[in-house]
Design an enzyme around this catalytic site. Structure first.
Site, PDB file in Angstrom:
ATOM      1  N   SER A 184      -3.366 -11.524  -7.113  1.00  0.00           N
ATOM      2  CA  SER A 184      -2.714 -11.197  -5.845  1.00  0.00           C
ATOM      3  C   SER A 184      -1.858 -12.319  -5.283  1.00  0.00           C
ATOM      4  O   SER A 184      -0.903 -12.050  -4.563  1.00  0.00           O
ATOM      5  CB  SER A 184      -3.761 -10.760  -4.821  1.00  0.00           C
ATOM      6  OG  SER A 184      -4.801 -11.697  -4.725  1.00  0.00           O
ATOM      7  N   HIS A 212      -2.758  -4.522  -7.080  1.00  0.00           N
ATOM      8  CA  HIS A 212      -1.313  -4.784  -7.028  1.00  0.00           C
ATOM      9  C   HIS A 212      -0.560  -4.172  -8.200  1.00  0.00           C
ATOM     10  O   HIS A 212       0.637  -4.417  -8.371  1.00  0.00           O
ATOM     11  CB  HIS A 212      -1.041  -6.292  -6.984  1.00  0.00           C
ATOM     12  CG  HIS A 212      -1.537  -6.916  -5.725  1.00  0.00           C
ATOM     13  ND1 HIS A 212      -0.835  -6.874  -4.546  1.00  0.00           N
ATOM     14  CD2 HIS A 212      -2.697  -7.560  -5.455  1.00  0.00           C
ATOM     15  CE1 HIS A 212      -1.536  -7.482  -3.600  1.00  0.00           C
ATOM     16  NE2 HIS A 212      -2.659  -7.906  -4.121  1.00  0.00           N
ATOM     17  N   LYS A 243      -1.823  -0.252  -0.904  1.00  0.00           N
ATOM     18  CA  LYS A 243      -0.664  -1.072  -1.259  1.00  0.00           C
ATOM     19  C   LYS A 243       0.492  -0.154  -1.665  1.00  0.00           C
ATOM     20  O   LYS A 243       1.098   0.447  -0.800  1.00  0.00           O
ATOM     21  CB  LYS A 243      -1.079  -2.105  -2.289  1.00  0.00           C
ATOM     22  CG  LYS A 243      -1.956  -3.143  -1.563  1.00  0.00           C
ATOM     23  CD  LYS A 243      -2.637  -4.159  -2.379  1.00  0.00           C
ATOM     24  CE  LYS A 243      -3.353  -5.107  -1.427  1.00  0.00           C
ATOM     25  NZ  LYS A 243      -4.530  -5.723  -1.984  1.00  0.00           N
TER      26      LYS A 243
HETATM   27  C1  LIG Z   1      -5.740  -6.204  -1.303  1.00  0.00           C
HETATM   28  C2  LIG Z   1      -6.718  -6.387  -2.392  1.00  0.00           C
HETATM   29  C3  LIG Z   1      -8.000  -5.836  -2.295  1.00  0.00           C
HETATM   30  C4  LIG Z   1      -8.499  -5.214  -1.034  1.00  0.00           C
HETATM   31  O1  LIG Z   1      -7.942  -3.963  -0.811  1.00  0.00           O
HETATM   32  P1  LIG Z   1      -7.899  -3.383   0.670  1.00  0.00           P
HETATM   33  O2  LIG Z   1      -7.673  -1.931   0.464  1.00  0.00           O
HETATM   34  O3  LIG Z   1      -6.780  -4.080   1.371  1.00  0.00           O
HETATM   35  O4  LIG Z   1      -9.227  -3.686   1.295  1.00  0.00           O
HETATM   36  C5  LIG Z   1      -8.822  -5.937  -3.390  1.00  0.00           C
HETATM   37  N1  LIG Z   1      -8.424  -6.553  -4.516  1.00  0.00           N
HETATM   38  C6  LIG Z   1      -7.217  -7.123  -4.626  1.00  0.00           C
HETATM   39  C7  LIG Z   1      -6.826  -7.810  -5.901  1.00  0.00           C
HETATM   40  C8  LIG Z   1      -6.330  -7.069  -3.559  1.00  0.00           C
HETATM   41  O5  LIG Z   1      -5.147  -7.668  -3.636  1.00  0.00           O
END
Ligand SMILES: *Cc1c(COP(=O)(O)O)cnc(C)c1O
Length: 393
Positions: A184, A212, A243
């Site tokens: 991330s 991602h 996302k």
């Molecule tokens: C953003 C993210 C999460 C968390 O997801 P949310 O739906 O925002 O709680 C988990 N793992 C990774 C790699 C992320 O980038």
């Protein structure tokens, strides 16, 4: 008598001062617009390079309409956890839709990626077991490992040889390897084929966090596992609805048995109120768009290549691996200063500091979106050139 609230207040003041002194205090800043390539912050209109809304679906008219229609039909809240009375037709429809998208036997929904990761790991492993976790895994996976009370072996980032040695040398009842697919904060990708092979050789299970990658990688947008053709060899593929899919929530694509076990065992599933139906309907619409319309994904990849070339021309290291581009600057103050300069040029690029990234690697993190125009991409490159951001300068 002193109210109890003043005790915690004293602790907080002390800790806040320490954070400020290190340049690590964080503050909120509200947008007054939807997510998108251009956003409003107070009186400023800024080009947004910090959103994970990779395909511009957070404000998509079709997704909004799907959410609005479910909102009318089912109301806002769900009243209880799914096991009590919060389970609604839109949850079941979305799980079935996501299972088709992921070509998986089953899918289980969670209220967020954070909830998924902190729920899934403890549901599968515990004392006597071992979890092998990449050093740069997302905090939610780190916390899931901790909550599981299994032995946690952190292997050096993307180092399959080190992982293999650890798998050989760690006695455990069950072994589970867990990794981000797209990391991330760095935007690089896990060596997934090699990880799959290492797990198969050691009888270990593999869990991949595609937060991602969902919507961004793979011909149908199903993530890095799809792109590499290893879907069927990964035990658990976690994806987020928050996302590229533009909404909120997360899911895991897995076997029927694991999905069934999570209903009884994953604490964030059992003990938390179900996701609103409107968000399920929004996600279902977003998955349809992702799977059947490759144009936004192709536009995003055009931007990824353009930005890669532009960064290289500025002498910055860059690879076209995902929509995330770090510009590593070192100390928190350097990242904050660079973010301030870019902001004066009309760009919203948040500085990322420890503990989100390791000490000494504070950075600007650019996230590209299909909602951007090539003009936006060029604006960012031109601003970086003027600000004179370069590694070690
Ligand atoms: C953003 C993210 C999460 C968390 O997801 P949310 O739906 O925002 O709680 C988990 N793992 C990774 C790699 C992320 O980038």
């Amino acid at each position: 008598m002193k109210p109890a609230s003043h005790v915690a207040e004293g602790w907080a003041r002390e800790d806040l001062e320490a954070l400020s002194a290190k340049g690590l205090r964080r503050v909120l800043e509200p947008l007054d617009s939807p997510q998108g390539a251009e956003v409003r912050v107070g009186e400023e209109r800024l080009v947004n390079f910090s959103s994970n809304d990779y395909l511009g679906l957070a404000a998509s008219p079709a997704v909004r309409a799907a959410a609005a229609s479910a909102l009318e039909r089912y109301g806002v809240g769900t009243g209880a956890s799914r096991l009590v009375v919060g389970d609604m037709v839109p949850h079941q429809r979305l799980e079935a839709r996501l299972a088709r998208f992921e070509r998986a036997e089953a899918v289980r929904l969670f209220n967020s990626g954070y909830a998924a990761n902190t729920g899934i790991l403890p549901a599968l492993v515990g004392p006597g077991d071992a979890v092998f976790s990449d050093a740069l895994n997302h905090a939610s996976l780190v916390d899931g490992c901790r909550l599981s009370r299994a032995r946690v072996v952190v292997y050096p980032h993307a180092d399959v040889a080190a992982l293999t040695r650890a798998l050989d040398q760690t006695p455990a009842r069950r072994k589970l390897v867990v990794t981000d697919s797209v990391f991330s904060m760095d935007g690089d990708v896990a060596p997934l084929r090699e990880l799959v092979a290492a797990c198969e050789a050691h009888g270990a299970a593999l869990m991949v966090d595609e937060a991602h990658a969902t919507g961004v990688l793979g011909a149908r947008g199903a993530g890095l596992c799809e792109a590499l053709g290893v879907e069927a060899r990964v035990d658990l593929r976690m994806g987020t609805l928050s996302k590229a899919l533009g909404g909120l929530g997360a899911y895991v694509a897995t076997s029927r048995a694991v999905a069934d076990l999570l209903v009884s065992r994953a604490r964030p599933f059992v003990y938390s109120t179900a996701l609103p139906a409107a968000l399920c309907a929004a996600a279902e619409c977003a998955v349809d768009l992702v799977e059947h319309d490759p144009a936004p994904r192709e536009r995003l990849w055009g931007h990824i290549h353009r930005f890669t070339d532009g960064l290289r021309a500025l002498g910055l290291p860059a690879e076209p691996r995902s929509a995330i581009f770090p510009v590593i600057l070192g100390e928190p103050s350097r990242a904050l200063d660079a973010a301030r300069c870019l902001r004066e040029a009309g760009l919203l690029v948040k500085a990322i500091r420890p503990p989100t990234v390791p000490d000494g690697t504070s950075r600007l993190r650019f996230c590209l979106s299909a909602a951007h125009t090539t003009g936006h991409i060029d604006l960012a490159l031109e601003a970086l050139r003027r600000v004179g951001v370069s590694r070690g300068s």
